[in-house]
Design an enzyme around this catalytic site. Structure first.
Site, mmCIF file in Angstrom:
data_model
loop_
_atom_site.group_PDB
_atom_site.id
_atom_site.type_symbol
_atom_site.label_atom_id
_atom_site.label_comp_id
_atom_site.label_asym_id
_atom_site.label_seq_id
_atom_site.Cartn_x
_atom_site.Cartn_y
_atom_site.Cartn_z
ATOM 1 N N ILE A 62 0.867 -1.163 0.000
ATOM 2 C CA ILE A 62 0.000 0.000 0.000
ATOM 3 C C ILE A 62 0.908 1.219 0.000
ATOM 4 O O ILE A 62 1.828 1.311 0.814
ATOM 5 C CB ILE A 62 -0.930 0.018 1.233
ATOM 6 C CG1 ILE A 62 -1.852 -1.201 1.216
ATOM 7 C CG2 ILE A 62 -1.741 1.308 1.257
ATOM 8 C CD1 ILE A 62 -2.807 -1.270 0.038
ATOM 9 N N ASP A 63 0.676 2.135 -0.929
ATOM 10 C CA ASP A 63 1.509 3.340 -1.055
ATOM 11 C C ASP A 63 0.834 4.524 -0.370
ATOM 12 O O ASP A 63 -0.341 4.807 -0.631
ATOM 13 C CB ASP A 63 1.732 3.692 -2.522
ATOM 14 C CG ASP A 63 2.573 2.667 -3.269
ATOM 15 O OD1 ASP A 63 3.161 1.797 -2.610
ATOM 16 O OD2 ASP A 63 2.625 2.755 -4.512
ATOM 17 N N ALA A 81 2.769 -6.194 -7.698
ATOM 18 C CA ALA A 81 1.367 -5.892 -7.967
ATOM 19 C C ALA A 81 1.230 -4.859 -9.078
ATOM 20 O O ALA A 81 0.348 -4.965 -9.938
ATOM 21 C CB ALA A 81 0.687 -5.394 -6.689
ATOM 22 N N ASP A 127 7.361 0.176 -13.719
ATOM 23 C CA ASP A 127 6.529 -1.017 -13.557
ATOM 24 C C ASP A 127 5.508 -1.128 -14.684
ATOM 25 O O ASP A 127 5.173 -2.236 -15.132
ATOM 26 C CB ASP A 127 5.806 -0.981 -12.208
ATOM 27 C CG ASP A 127 6.759 -1.097 -11.034
ATOM 28 O OD1 ASP A 127 7.854 -1.673 -11.209
ATOM 29 O OD2 ASP A 127 6.415 -0.613 -9.944
ATOM 30 N N ASP A 171 3.433 12.546 -12.310
ATOM 31 C CA ASP A 171 3.973 11.661 -11.271
ATOM 32 C C ASP A 171 4.603 10.470 -11.968
ATOM 33 O O ASP A 171 3.928 9.722 -12.675
ATOM 34 C CB ASP A 171 2.838 11.219 -10.332
ATOM 35 C CG ASP A 171 3.314 10.292 -9.218
ATOM 36 O OD1 ASP A 171 4.528 10.062 -9.096
ATOM 37 O OD2 ASP A 171 2.452 9.791 -8.467
ATOM 38 N N THR A 181 5.909 7.878 -10.482
ATOM 39 C CA THR A 181 5.795 6.657 -9.690
ATOM 40 C C THR A 181 5.106 5.564 -10.495
ATOM 41 O O THR A 181 4.011 5.750 -11.012
ATOM 42 C CB THR A 181 4.981 6.906 -8.403
ATOM 43 O OG1 THR A 181 5.537 8.010 -7.693
ATOM 44 C CG2 THR A 181 4.989 5.675 -7.517
#
Length: 308
Positions: A10-11, A40, A255, A249, A251
């Site tokens: 969880i971020d 995930a 991934d 962003d 982030t």
């Protein structure tokens, strides 16, 4: 089948005027909660491109509300979460600060991810059509075991060497390369991996070439605004540009690339197309906050126009 064995987090994300250095404190007006973990994230990114029912996630979460939410989120994104096992440790958390330019700094508390076990993966999962996706946020020995089982079954292994372990050594990298089909790194990770096995390289392009040759694999390097390149074991080099965007962003961009790449490799598309899809998907992700919120669906990828 695309099988992702890795982390679930969880971020907790705070927008800050500047990312604080050692001994510094900055104030943020609030924070957001997002789903994360490199494993995930990559599973969700792959499922959004490959479609429901094509991706299975294996890993560990805690017996807590965060774990419940993480599993529910995977299922909501079309990922089979039947191999996500409950552990006594708390669900992993990442604490993320994002500055005004969209750059980020991340601290990860691993929690249940350190209990991830390749023993949770039944033998029936491994075959010639298996595309296994790995990262470095679960115990290396467990990831290596899963990679070796996939290789022994003539499957394909995509290993994202991120984050680079603080104590990465020659033995670790040599074992990783031997069990990998596609090594996925950024510019810094490429140089670190080459240095760990004593291969001299001052530029990431050269590092990719020596890693590809040393492991008899394809080394793919993501280089942010410079796009991505792939070098095969025989020295062939392919490149794909990054779309010109103003990021909100970053982030989860890496991934997103990894998940899109896995989807393309599973579909056996040409490597050049896989690179282009990965770059486009990663760029689209950067236009929205949070690791997973901006990950695009297949229909939004111009390079896949007209494909089902």
């Amino acid at each position: 089948m695309i099988l992702v064995f890795g982390s679930l987090n969880i971020d907790l994300v705070a927008q800050v005027p500047v990312i604080p250095g050692p001994g510094r404190t900055v104030l943020a007006p609030s924070y957001q909660t997002h789903f994360g973990g490199k494993g995930a994230n990559q599973a969700v990114a792959a499922a959004r491109i490959a479609g429901p029912g094509q991706v299975r996630m294996a890993g560990r979460v805690g017996r807590d509300g965060f774990g419940d939410s993480a599993i529910e989120n995977l299922r909501a994104n079309g990922v089979d979460a039947g191999l996500v096992v409950r552990a006594d440790e708390p669900t992993g958390c990442a604490f993320i600060t994002v500055d005004q330019a969209g750059e980020n700094a991340i601290t990860v508390a691993s929690g249940a991810n350190l209990a991830a076990s390749a023993g949770d993966l039944p033998a029936s999962l491994f075959g010639a059509d298996t595309v296994l996706v790995l990262q470095m946020e679960v115990p290396f020995a467990q990831a290596l075991d899963a990679a070796r089982r996939t290789t022994a079954a003539s499957g394909t292994v995509i290993w994202n060497l991120a984050p680079v372990p603080a104590k990465m050594n020659s033995e670790m990298v040599t074992e990783l390369l031997a069990a990998t089909s596609y090594l996925l790194v950024n510019e810094h990770e490429a140089l670190d991996a080459a240095a760990a096995i004593g291969l001299a390289a001052s530029e990431y392009e050269a590092a990719a070439a020596v890693l590809a040759k040393a492991g008899n694999l394809v080394c793919i390097v993501t280089a942010g605004a410079q796009g991505a390149l792939a070098v095969t074991a025989d020295g062939t080099c392919l490149r794909a540009p990054a779309p010109d965007i103003t990021p909100v962003d970053t982030t989860g961009a890496g991934d997103t690339f990894a998940g899109a790449l896995a989807a393309m490799i599973h579909e056996k598309v040409p490597l050049q197309t896989a690179l282009e899809v990965g770059c486009e998907a990663a760029a689209q992700k950067c236009l929205k906050p949070g690791a997973q919120a901006g990950m695009p669906l297949r229909g939004a990828i111009a390079a896949l126009a007209g494909t089902a």
